[in-house]
Design a protein around this motif. Sequence first.
Motif, mmCIF file in Angstrom:
data_model
loop_
_atom_site.group_PDB
_atom_site.id
_atom_site.type_symbol
_atom_site.label_atom_id
_atom_site.label_comp_id
_atom_site.label_asym_id
_atom_site.label_seq_id
_atom_site.Cartn_x
_atom_site.Cartn_y
_atom_site.Cartn_z
ATOM 1 N N SER A 12 0.853 -1.189 0.000
ATOM 2 C CA SER A 12 0.000 0.000 0.000
ATOM 3 C C SER A 12 0.884 1.233 0.000
ATOM 4 N N LEU A 13 0.870 1.962 -1.103
ATOM 5 C CA LEU A 13 1.710 3.165 -1.198
ATOM 6 C C LEU A 13 1.060 4.337 -0.506
ATOM 7 N N THR A 14 -0.251 4.503 -0.685
ATOM 8 C CA THR A 14 -0.920 5.705 -0.188
ATOM 9 C C THR A 14 -1.991 5.393 0.859
ATOM 10 N N ASN A 16 -4.645 3.177 0.940
ATOM 11 C CA ASN A 16 -5.973 2.620 0.642
ATOM 12 C C ASN A 16 -6.039 1.130 0.949
ATOM 13 N N THR A 17 -5.097 0.385 0.411
ATOM 14 C CA THR A 17 -5.114 -1.067 0.615
ATOM 15 C C THR A 17 -4.817 -1.398 2.077
ATOM 16 N N THR A 55 -3.569 -1.569 -7.507
ATOM 17 C CA THR A 55 -3.578 -1.848 -8.946
ATOM 18 C C THR A 55 -2.573 -0.970 -9.666
ATOM 19 N N LYS A 57 -1.173 -0.577 -13.525
ATOM 20 C CA LYS A 57 -1.335 -0.932 -14.949
ATOM 21 C C LYS A 57 -2.194 -2.184 -15.135
ATOM 22 N N GLY A 58 -3.315 -2.203 -14.469
ATOM 23 C CA GLY A 58 -4.274 -3.283 -14.671
ATOM 24 C C GLY A 58 -3.906 -4.603 -14.033
ATOM 25 N N THR A 81 -7.247 -2.536 -4.115
ATOM 26 C CA THR A 81 -7.922 -1.299 -4.503
ATOM 27 C C THR A 81 -7.428 -0.859 -5.878
ATOM 28 N N GLY A 83 -7.820 2.666 -8.741
ATOM 29 C CA GLY A 83 -8.279 4.039 -8.900
ATOM 30 C C GLY A 83 -9.573 4.138 -9.691
ATOM 31 N N PHE A 84 -9.742 3.229 -10.633
ATOM 32 C CA PHE A 84 -10.959 3.243 -11.439
ATOM 33 C C PHE A 84 -11.966 2.296 -10.820
ATOM 34 N N TYR A 90 -14.599 -4.390 -14.480
ATOM 35 C CA TYR A 90 -13.223 -3.882 -14.445
ATOM 36 C C TYR A 90 -12.435 -4.572 -13.332
HETATM 37 C C1 LIG Z 1 1.966 4.012 -10.886
HETATM 38 C C2 LIG Z 1 0.486 3.827 -10.652
HETATM 39 C C3 LIG Z 1 -0.242 3.057 -11.547
HETATM 40 C C4 LIG Z 1 -1.623 2.869 -11.361
HETATM 41 N N1 LIG Z 1 -2.316 2.115 -12.270
HETATM 42 C C5 LIG Z 1 -3.644 1.939 -12.076
HETATM 43 C C6 LIG Z 1 -4.396 1.151 -13.014
HETATM 44 O O1 LIG Z 1 -3.895 0.606 -13.994
HETATM 45 N N2 LIG Z 1 -5.724 1.013 -12.793
HETATM 46 C C7 LIG Z 1 -6.362 1.580 -11.723
HETATM 47 O O2 LIG Z 1 -7.574 1.403 -11.570
HETATM 48 N N3 LIG Z 1 -5.670 2.322 -10.815
HETATM 49 C C8 LIG Z 1 -4.343 2.511 -10.979
HETATM 50 N N4 LIG Z 1 -3.635 3.248 -10.045
HETATM 51 C C9 LIG Z 1 -4.348 3.779 -8.843
HETATM 52 C C10 LIG Z 1 -4.093 2.939 -7.571
HETATM 53 O O3 LIG Z 1 -4.200 1.560 -7.843
HETATM 54 C C11 LIG Z 1 -5.133 3.283 -6.491
HETATM 55 O O4 LIG Z 1 -5.091 4.655 -6.179
HETATM 56 C C12 LIG Z 1 -4.929 2.437 -5.244
HETATM 57 O O5 LIG Z 1 -6.068 2.555 -4.399
HETATM 58 C C13 LIG Z 1 -3.681 2.807 -4.445
HETATM 59 O O6 LIG Z 1 -3.614 1.959 -3.305
HETATM 60 P P1 LIG Z 1 -2.701 2.308 -2.038
HETATM 61 O O7 LIG Z 1 -3.256 3.576 -1.415
HETATM 62 O O8 LIG Z 1 -2.867 1.125 -1.145
HETATM 63 O O9 LIG Z 1 -1.296 2.497 -2.523
HETATM 64 C C14 LIG Z 1 -2.277 3.450 -10.224
HETATM 65 C C15 LIG Z 1 -1.514 4.216 -9.313
HETATM 66 C C16 LIG Z 1 -0.159 4.409 -9.508
HETATM 67 C C17 LIG Z 1 0.622 5.230 -8.504
#
Ligand SMILES: Cc1cc2nc3c(=O)[nH]c(=O)nc-3n(C[C@H](O)[C@H](O)[C@H](O)COP(=O)(O)O)c2cc1C
Length: 167
Positions: A12-14, A16-17, A55, A57-58, A81, A83-84, A90
């Motif tokens: 989890s970078l930010t 959410n997960t 997620t 790149k899918g 988690t 972003g989309f 999806y």
């Molecule tokens: C480098 C990068 C690539 C990402 N690629 C996707 C993607 O392909 N599809 C998607 O739905 N979200 C994508 N995201 C959004 C993250 O998956 C989403 O914000 C996620 O909840 C982050 O989880 P975290 O807070 O646990 O790190 C991407 C984010 C980053 C930083």
Amino acid sequence: MDKGRYSIIFSSLTGNTKKLADTIRAVLPSEDCDYFGAPETAELHSEMLYVGFWTDKGNADSAVLQLLSKLRGKKIFLFGTAGFGGSAAYFQKILDHIKQSVDPSNTVVGEYMCQGKMPQSVRDRYMKMKAQPEHPANIDALIDNFDRALSHPDEDDLERLRKIILG
Ligand SMILES: Cc1cc2nc3c(=O)[nH]c(=O)nc-3n(C[C@H](O)[C@H](O)[C@H](O)COP(=O)(O)O)c2cc1C
């Protein structure tokens, strides 16, 4: 019911997960938890692994993909988690993609995904794109999606996860 020993291994970078990981941790018996934390330092003793990804790149993030490639004979609950959101199809596509990295000696016993907010820099980039004459046709949809994601994971997302974990 005694579900045996388990680990919760997640990237989890930010944050959410991590919210999902914390939610799973809170509903399972703490005395049965072998490990809670990042994939890089995980010890893979438990038969049951809750594996959480963000997620990228899918697919799952690279640390989780690397972890999954090492697993043999485990029970795996995948959670993550993206972003989309807004479409079960999806999420299913992402999960199906990730499962290609799971060796058939393992069993995926459950899965869960929800939307997760993205950094403000992403919206700033969309707004810059929108200001250009030649922007993607779906730029407004991308901005709407960004704004919808801001509240996630929300309490409903976490409650659905609790139900699945305890189910
Ligand atoms: C480098 C990068 C690539 C990402 N690629 C996707 C993607 O392909 N599809 C998607 O739905 N979200 C994508 N995201 C959004 C993250 O998956 C989403 O914000 C996620 O909840 C982050 O989880 P975290 O807070 O646990 O790190 C991407 C984010 C980053 C930083």
